[in-house]
Design an enzyme around this catalytic site. Structure first.
Site, PDB file in Angstrom:
ATOM      1  N   ASP A  34      27.543  41.514  46.858  1.00  0.00           N
ATOM      2  CA  ASP A  34      28.787  42.236  46.575  1.00  0.00           C
ATOM      3  C   ASP A  34      28.519  43.686  46.201  1.00  0.00           C
ATOM      4  O   ASP A  34      27.404  44.065  45.865  1.00  0.00           O
ATOM      5  CB  ASP A  34      29.521  41.559  45.409  1.00  0.00           C
ATOM      6  CG  ASP A  34      30.252  40.307  45.862  1.00  0.00           C
ATOM      7  OD1 ASP A  34      30.360  40.102  47.080  1.00  0.00           O
ATOM      8  OD2 ASP A  34      30.716  39.551  44.989  1.00  0.00           O
ATOM      9  N   LYS A  56      34.055  44.106  49.087  1.00  0.00           N
ATOM     10  CA  LYS A  56      35.434  44.188  49.600  1.00  0.00           C
ATOM     11  C   LYS A  56      36.099  45.443  49.089  1.00  0.00           C
ATOM     12  O   LYS A  56      36.080  45.716  47.903  1.00  0.00           O
ATOM     13  CB  LYS A  56      36.251  42.997  49.112  1.00  0.00           C
ATOM     14  CG  LYS A  56      35.675  41.692  49.542  1.00  0.00           C
ATOM     15  CD  LYS A  56      36.438  40.539  48.903  1.00  0.00           C
ATOM     16  CE  LYS A  56      35.621  39.287  48.933  1.00  0.00           C
ATOM     17  NZ  LYS A  56      35.152  38.806  47.658  1.00  0.00           N
ATOM     18  N   MET A 167      39.178  44.504  35.783  1.00  0.00           N
ATOM     19  CA  MET A 167      39.980  45.022  36.907  1.00  0.00           C
ATOM     20  C   MET A 167      41.317  45.572  36.385  1.00  0.00           C
ATOM     21  O   MET A 167      42.354  45.409  37.036  1.00  0.00           O
ATOM     22  CB  MET A 167      40.224  43.919  37.954  1.00  0.00           C
ATOM     23  CG  MET A 167      38.937  43.441  38.599  1.00  0.00           C
ATOM     24  SD  MET A 167      39.181  42.128  39.790  1.00  0.00           S
ATOM     25  CE  MET A 167      39.430  40.735  38.712  1.00  0.00           C
TER      26      MET A 167
HETATM   27  N1  SAH Z   1      31.944  38.557  38.125  1.00  0.00           N
HETATM   28  C1  SAH Z   1      31.986  39.829  37.432  1.00  0.00           C
HETATM   29  C2  SAH Z   1      33.387  40.418  37.370  1.00  0.00           C
HETATM   30  C3  SAH Z   1      33.975  40.720  38.723  1.00  0.00           C
HETATM   31  S1  SAH Z   1      35.534  41.511  38.607  1.00  0.00           S
HETATM   32  C4  SAH Z   1      31.390  39.662  36.032  1.00  0.00           C
HETATM   33  O1  SAH Z   1      31.200  38.522  35.575  1.00  0.00           O
HETATM   34  O2  SAH Z   1      31.077  40.681  35.410  1.00  0.00           O
HETATM   35  C5  SAH Z   1      35.081  43.212  38.620  1.00  0.00           C
HETATM   36  C6  SAH Z   1      35.396  43.822  37.287  1.00  0.00           C
HETATM   37  O3  SAH Z   1      34.357  43.556  36.362  1.00  0.00           O
HETATM   38  C7  SAH Z   1      35.504  45.339  37.303  1.00  0.00           C
HETATM   39  O4  SAH Z   1      36.786  45.750  37.714  1.00  0.00           O
HETATM   40  C8  SAH Z   1      35.263  45.666  35.846  1.00  0.00           C
HETATM   41  O5  SAH Z   1      36.421  45.411  35.066  1.00  0.00           O
HETATM   42  C9  SAH Z   1      34.215  44.640  35.476  1.00  0.00           C
HETATM   43  N2  SAH Z   1      32.832  45.128  35.564  1.00  0.00           N
HETATM   44  C10 SAH Z   1      31.848  44.625  36.309  1.00  0.00           C
HETATM   45  N3  SAH Z   1      30.685  45.263  36.073  1.00  0.00           N
HETATM   46  C11 SAH Z   1      30.951  46.197  35.136  1.00  0.00           C
HETATM   47  C12 SAH Z   1      30.164  47.173  34.442  1.00  0.00           C
HETATM   48  N4  SAH Z   1      28.870  47.328  34.675  1.00  0.00           N
HETATM   49  N5  SAH Z   1      30.792  47.961  33.530  1.00  0.00           N
HETATM   50  C13 SAH Z   1      32.092  47.834  33.276  1.00  0.00           C
HETATM   51  N6  SAH Z   1      32.884  46.922  33.899  1.00  0.00           N
HETATM   52  C14 SAH Z   1      32.316  46.110  34.802  1.00  0.00           C
END
Ligand code: SAH
Length: 246
Positions: A34, A56, A167
């Site tokens: 991803d 995506k 998100m």
């Molecule tokens: N599966 C992922 C989340 C996917 S949804 C997890 O467990 O972290 C994607 C969202 O995750 C982004 O819109 C943001 O809100 C958050 N996100 C993912 N990585 C991030 C990071 N390094 N710093 C801040 N927000 C993050």
């Protein structure tokens, strides 16, 4: 028939990968990854492994998702070791559950390798513990995105001590207004942590009222935290914080 490994890549810092994720990557024939997966994580796969970016963009999710299903199945049926690599934990808004269900329905064995989710790790790294004795007994992790642009149902979260919104950057003003309308105090502390666990990490401390008034500039990906635990950061971190509390 080979296996598909559904693997969490952590929030960005390659050192937050699990040992199991490293081992599985080292044995991969194909890695479907991803957008939020750090490039350094992919380096654990052998040079001969096929690396397929399947991130995506907004508006093309369903088409890309069907393509991901097709590729996983095709490679697994060809006997290859497939790693489906997702940012954070695969089952926190990663559609990992849907992919597992699809593979199960098609007779493909799945092995899960959990990852460090940004929902918990990113606030923690920024000096915001999600629970704290006497301050917060629990937290809820929720999407700010909502399938098909559904409104943010703030009434359900009005009484939650710590609210962690993923998100949620694009709709932050709407979400903050809805939370205030549902009874949360306008002065309640809010944090946005952008790109947590990476060298580009940035923390903005503000209030629900300022977010509701469109006064807070933030760029995704960011974790949006609402609740009294945000104020603990002052007692934990020595560094200067960008404060935007109008
Ligand atoms: N599966 C992922 C989340 C996917 S949804 C997890 O467990 O972290 C994607 C969202 O995750 C982004 O819109 C943001 O809100 C958050 N996100 C993912 N990585 C991030 C990071 N390094 N710093 C801040 N927000 C993050």
């Amino acid at each position: 028939m080979s296996k598909v490994y559904i693997v969490g890549a952590g929030p960005g810092d390659p050192e937050l990968l699990t040992l199991k994720a490293v081992r599985v990557l080292q044995q991969a024939d194909v890695v479907l990854y991803d957008r939020l997966v750090a490039p350094a994580v992919l380096e654990w796969a052998p040079p001969t492994a096929e690396r397929v970016p399947v991130g995506k963009r907004y508006g093309e999710q369903e088409r890309v998702q069907r393509e991901i299903y097709r590729l996983m199945l095709e490679h697994a049926r060809a006997g290859r070791a497939v790693v489906r690599l997702k940012g954070g934990d695969p089952f926190v808004f990663g559609r990992g559950g849907e992919e597992w269900r699809y593979l199960a329905a098609h007779g493909v064995t799945v092995e899960v390798v959990p990852g460090v989710t940004s929902a918990l790790a990113v606030p923690g790294l920024a000096g915001i513990p999600l629970t704290f004795r006497g301050v917060s007994r629990g937290f809820v992790v929720v999407t700010g995105h909502g399938a098909g642009g559904a409104p943010f149902d703030a009434r359900r979260y009005a009484g939650v001590e710590t609210l962690v919104i993923l998100m949620g950057v694009r709709r932050r003003a709407e979400i903050a207004r809805a939370l205030i309308a549902a009874g949360r105090a306008p002065a309640e502390p809010v944090a946005f942590v952008e790109r947590g666990s990476t060298p580009e990490a940035r923390v903005v401390i503000t209030t629900l009222a300022a977010v509701a008034a469109h006064r807070v500039a933030v760029a995704p990906p960011a974790v949006f935290v609402v609740g009294p635990v945000v104020a603990l950061r002052d007692q934990l971190m020595r560094e200067e914080t960008e404060v935007n509390a109008c």
